[in-house]
Design a protein around this motif. Structure first.
Motif, PDB file in Angstrom:
ATOM      1  N   THR A  25       0.845  -1.193   0.000  1.00 15.90           N
ATOM      2  CA  THR A  25       0.000   0.000   0.000  1.00 15.90           C
ATOM      3  C   THR A  25       0.881   1.243   0.000  1.00 15.90           C
ATOM      4  N   GLU A  26       0.363   2.331  -0.527  1.00 14.96           N
ATOM      5  CA  GLU A  26       1.132   3.573  -0.575  1.00 14.96           C
ATOM      6  C   GLU A  26       1.415   4.093   0.839  1.00 14.96           C
ATOM      7  N   ILE A  27       0.403   3.995   1.701  1.00 16.58           N
ATOM      8  CA  ILE A  27       0.577   4.422   3.092  1.00 16.58           C
ATOM      9  C   ILE A  27       1.663   3.592   3.775  1.00 16.58           C
ATOM     10  N   ASP A  73      -4.095   4.150   9.684  1.00 19.93           N
ATOM     11  CA  ASP A  73      -4.212   5.006   8.507  1.00 19.93           C
ATOM     12  C   ASP A  73      -5.097   4.374   7.435  1.00 19.93           C
ATOM     13  N   LEU A  74      -4.941   3.072   7.250  1.00 21.56           N
ATOM     14  CA  LEU A  74      -5.735   2.381   6.229  1.00 21.56           C
ATOM     15  C   LEU A  74      -7.214   2.362   6.603  1.00 21.56           C
ATOM     16  N   GLN A  75      -7.494   2.211   7.879  1.00 18.06           N
ATOM     17  CA  GLN A  75      -8.887   2.253   8.330  1.00 18.06           C
ATOM     18  C   GLN A  75      -9.487   3.644   8.115  1.00 18.06           C
ATOM     19  N   LYS A  76      -8.725   4.655   8.442  1.00 16.05           N
ATOM     20  CA  LYS A  76      -9.213   6.023   8.271  1.00 16.05           C
ATOM     21  C   LYS A  76      -9.360   6.380   6.795  1.00 16.05           C
ATOM     22  N   GLN A  77      -8.503   5.801   5.974  1.00 14.35           N
ATOM     23  CA  GLN A  77      -8.605   6.020   4.526  1.00 14.35           C
ATOM     24  C   GLN A  77      -9.948   5.510   3.997  1.00 14.35           C
ATOM     25  N   GLU A  78     -10.473   4.489   4.659  1.00 12.45           N
ATOM     26  CA  GLU A  78     -11.778   3.933   4.276  1.00 12.45           C
ATOM     27  C   GLU A  78     -12.937   4.694   4.928  1.00 12.45           C
TER      28      GLU A  78
END
Length: 287
Positions: A25-27, A73-78
């Motif tokens: 992932t980019e993050i 971060d991935l959760q917040k991205q969603e």
């Protein structure tokens, strides 16, 4: 109405290969690179190798912090957001990141220094107890000056910390069905970490905490708070104070929490919560 708490595991939940897929992932790429610049070594390399370094405090804590922050971060991205956060020991640093108290780099610098101080601590030991009489335990500890409950994980599981000879006396009195000495260098979460806590406070003083965007239940005080000054003070106390996880779990329903998501490797915290709060919906997010 659904109210969700995110919880973050600490040392002991690490596992070989954790977080490796996050580099896709980019993050993940950005955070792993940023971590390497701060630490001077690769979190990905340590997690992928899974050798003895992953179990050494110096490496374990920064690895867990980095992997769990990427998952946040991935959760917040969603578009997902918690209503409350809490972390177990090291996991509290991720909780503060998730709540916007500091940025990733500032948190990692704190974790790096914390890990250095804890890894050089010596002269104490920690023992996990399962299936014991709590009244006898509390009485035994009350009669010994050099032992404390470091982790009150649940009604049937605690970790005691202190001087080896004093711990042996407590173990003899309690006669727990199971007692396991932890592979740690010192008496963490006890007054014997006072010198390390003083040194750590100097690092904390260089970082400005923001008021939390999400209420945080601290290890040393399970009352939700968003106050930057209160959160920083609680973090200072965490090195010498016990992890009151049992009280945090019991407080979830009182805060209206209906669902708890464990963000990080393993299922240690959801296992504890399941035995304590059977009415809560539990899930895990790991990588």
């Amino acid at each position: 109405m659904t109210k969700i708490a995110w919880v973050f595991p600490g040392q002991g939940s690490q596992a070989q290969g954790m977080g490796v897929t996050l580099q896709e992932t980019e993050i993940g790429k950005q955070k792993f690179q940023q971590a390497e610049e701060i630490l001077g070594w690769s979190v990905l390399e340590i997690c992928e190798a899974g050798d003895e370094r992953l179990s050494q405090t110096l490496y374990t804590q920064p690895c867990l912090y980095t992997v769990e922050c990427i998952l946040v971060d991935l959760q917040k991205q969603e578009g997902k957001q918690p209503d409350l956060v809490a972390g177990h020991s090291l996991g509290e640093y991720v909780a503060l990141y998730a709540a916007g108290v500091y940025d990733f780099a500032e948190g990692l610098k704190l974790v790096k220094r914390r890990a250095e101080l804890m890894s050089t601590a010596a002269g104490g030991k920690m023992v996990a107890l399962m299936k014991f009489d709590r009244n006898i335990l509390e009485s035994a500890i009350a009669s010994e000056d050099n032992v404390v409950i470091a982790n009150d994980n649940s009604e049937g599981q605690v970790v005691i910390s202190g001087k080896p000879e004093a711990i042996d006396i407590v173990l003899e009195k309690v006669q727990a069905k199971k007692a396991v000495e932890l592979n740690v260098s010192g008496a963490f979460h006890s007054p014997f970490m006072a010198q390390a806590a003083n040194e750590f406070t100097q690092v904390l003083d260089t970082i400005t905490f923001k008021d939390a965007q999400t209420p945080i239940m601290s290890n040393v005080d399970p009352t939700p708070s968003t106050s930057a000054s209160a959160i920083k003070q609680r973090l200072i106390e965490q090195m010498t104070g016990g992890v009151r996880w049992r009280e945090i779990m019991l407080n979830f329903p009182h805060q209206g929490i209906t669902e708890v998501v464990e963000v990080g490797p393993g299922k240690v915290l959801t296992g504890l919560i399941k035995r304590t709060n059977k009415e809560l919906n539990l899930s895990n997010i790991s990588a």
